[in-house]
Motif scaffolding. Structure first.
Motif, PDB file in Angstrom:
ATOM      1  N   LEU A 197       0.817  -1.212   0.000  1.00  0.00           N
ATOM      2  CA  LEU A 197       0.000   0.000   0.000  1.00  0.00           C
ATOM      3  C   LEU A 197       0.849   1.259   0.000  1.00  0.00           C
ATOM      4  O   LEU A 197       0.326   2.371  -0.060  1.00  0.00           O
ATOM      5  CB  LEU A 197      -0.909   0.015   1.239  1.00  0.00           C
ATOM      6  N   SER A 198       2.167   1.079   0.073  1.00  0.00           N
ATOM      7  CA  SER A 198       3.072   2.221   0.253  1.00  0.00           C
ATOM      8  C   SER A 198       3.272   3.041  -1.014  1.00  0.00           C
ATOM      9  O   SER A 198       3.605   4.231  -0.940  1.00  0.00           O
ATOM     10  CB  SER A 198       4.437   1.721   0.741  1.00  0.00           C
ATOM     11  N   GLY A 199       3.118   2.418  -2.176  1.00  0.00           N
ATOM     12  CA  GLY A 199       3.399   3.122  -3.416  1.00  0.00           C
ATOM     13  C   GLY A 199       4.883   3.223  -3.720  1.00  0.00           C
ATOM     14  O   GLY A 199       5.278   3.815  -4.725  1.00  0.00           O
ATOM     15  N   HIS A 200       5.715   2.619  -2.878  1.00  0.00           N
ATOM     16  CA  HIS A 200       7.174   2.655  -3.055  1.00  0.00           C
ATOM     17  C   HIS A 200       7.573   1.437  -3.891  1.00  0.00           C
ATOM     18  O   HIS A 200       7.699   0.328  -3.385  1.00  0.00           O
ATOM     19  CB  HIS A 200       7.862   2.625  -1.690  1.00  0.00           C
ATOM     20  N   HIS A 201       7.777   1.636  -5.181  1.00  0.00           N
ATOM     21  CA  HIS A 201       7.959   0.518  -6.108  1.00  0.00           C
ATOM     22  C   HIS A 201       9.202  -0.317  -5.810  1.00  0.00           C
ATOM     23  O   HIS A 201       9.171  -1.545  -5.951  1.00  0.00           O
ATOM     24  CB  HIS A 201       8.004   1.041  -7.542  1.00  0.00           C
ATOM     25  N   LYS A 202      10.275   0.313  -5.395  1.00  0.00           N
ATOM     26  CA  LYS A 202      11.497  -0.439  -5.093  1.00  0.00           C
ATOM     27  C   LYS A 202      11.283  -1.357  -3.891  1.00  0.00           C
ATOM     28  O   LYS A 202      11.692  -2.528  -3.897  1.00  0.00           O
ATOM     29  CB  LYS A 202      12.664   0.504  -4.836  1.00  0.00           C
TER      30      LYS A 202
END
Length: 232
Positions: A197-202
Motif C-alpha cells: 500500500l506504500s506506493g514505493h515501487h522499489k
C-alpha cells in the motif's frame, strides 16, 4: 504460430481452447489452432481407426493409416513438415523450459492417442518427440494436449497483454510467484501487507522477491537449489 491437434475428440478440445484467453487470442489472430478428426482420414467404411493388438492383450490399438493420412493432409495445408509431438506417459515431463522452447516454433502438430495407444510404426515415422504432463495415465491424449497448448500459446506474442504477464510468474523466473492481494484492504481481520500500500515501487519489488525466494525454499527446495546455483 500455428498448432494442429489430431484427435478422436476435436469437440472436446474446441470446448476448452475456444474459451478464455486462448479463445480470444485465436479470434484476434494471435495464434492459429486447428483440431482434426482422425476418423475423417480412415479408409474403413465404418470409420474404424483401431484394431486388436498383435500378440494379444486387452484393449485396442490405433492404426497407422488414419493418423498418417491426417498428418500428410496437415503437411499439405501448411506447406511444411510441422514439429510433431505425441502425448505419452513415456515422454519427457513437460516443464516451463520445454514450453518456452516450443513457443518459438512456427508449426506444431500434437497427436492424441486413445485406447491402449498407437501403432509404434507411425510414431517412429512422423513423431519428433513424446511429451508427458506427469507420471500418471489418462484415458486419452486430449487433456495433456490442451495443457501443452495452453502452456505454449500463452507465451506467443499478442496472446497476453504484456510479456511481463508470464515472465514474472511462478516457474518461468526460476522461483515460485509471490503472494497476490486485492480489495478489500481488510478481510476477516486480515490486512494486506503494508508495503503493497506504500506506493514505493522499489520496496514492493524487494518484498516480492524476498517472498518468492522464501516460498520456493519452503515449497520447492529442488527449484530453490537450482536458483541459488544460478545466482552464485
Amino acid at each position: 504460430m500455428r498448432i494442429d491437434i489430431a484427435t478422436l475428440f476435436p469437440e472436446m478440445c474446441e470446448a476448452v481452447l475456444g474459451e478464455s484467453i486462448i479463445g480470444r487470442a485465436r479470434r484476434a489472430g494471435a495464434i492459429e489452432l486447428h483440431c482434426h478428426q482422425i476418423r475423417e482420414y480412415t479408409q474403413d467404411k465404418h470409420r474404424r481407426v483401431d484394431d486388436t493388438p498383435y500378440g494379444g492383450g486387452m484393449g485396442m490399438v490405433m492404426q497407422c493409416e488414419p493418423i498418417y493420412n491426417c498428418y500428410n493432409a496437415i503437411c499439405g495445408q501448411i506447406g511444411v513438415r510441422p514439429h510433431t509431438i505425441y502425448m505419452s506417459p513415456k515422454g519427457r515431463i513437460l516443464d516451463q523450459q520445454k514450453s518456452v522452447e516450443l513457443s518459438k516454433r512456427e508449426n506444431i502438430l500434437i497427436i492424441c492417442g486413445h485406447y491402449e495407444g498407437v501403432d509404434q510404426r507411425v510414431l517412429d515415422k512422423i513423431v519428433d518427440e513424446e511429451i508427458s504432463i506427469g507420471d500418471y495415465v489418462l484415458t486419452g491424449g486430449e487433456l495433456p494436449a490442451m495443457v501443452l497448448v495452453d502452456s505454449v500459446a500463452r507465451m506467443c506474442r499478442g496472446v497476453l497483454s504484456d510479456d511481463e504477464c508470464f515472465m514474472d510468474e511462478s516457474i518461468y523466473s526460476g522461483l515460485l510467484e509471490y503472494p497476490h492481494y486485492t480489495r478489500p484492504e481488510v478481510w476477516e481481520g486480515e490486512r494486506v501487507p503494508e508495503v503493497l500500500l506504500s506506493g514505493h515501487h522499489k520496496n514492493i519489488q524487494t518484498w516480492r522477491t524476498e517472498q518468492s525466494i522464501a516460498l520456493t525454499r519452503e515449497k520447492r527446495p529442488d527449484l530453490y537449489e537450482k536458483y541459488m546455483e544460478k545466482e552464485n
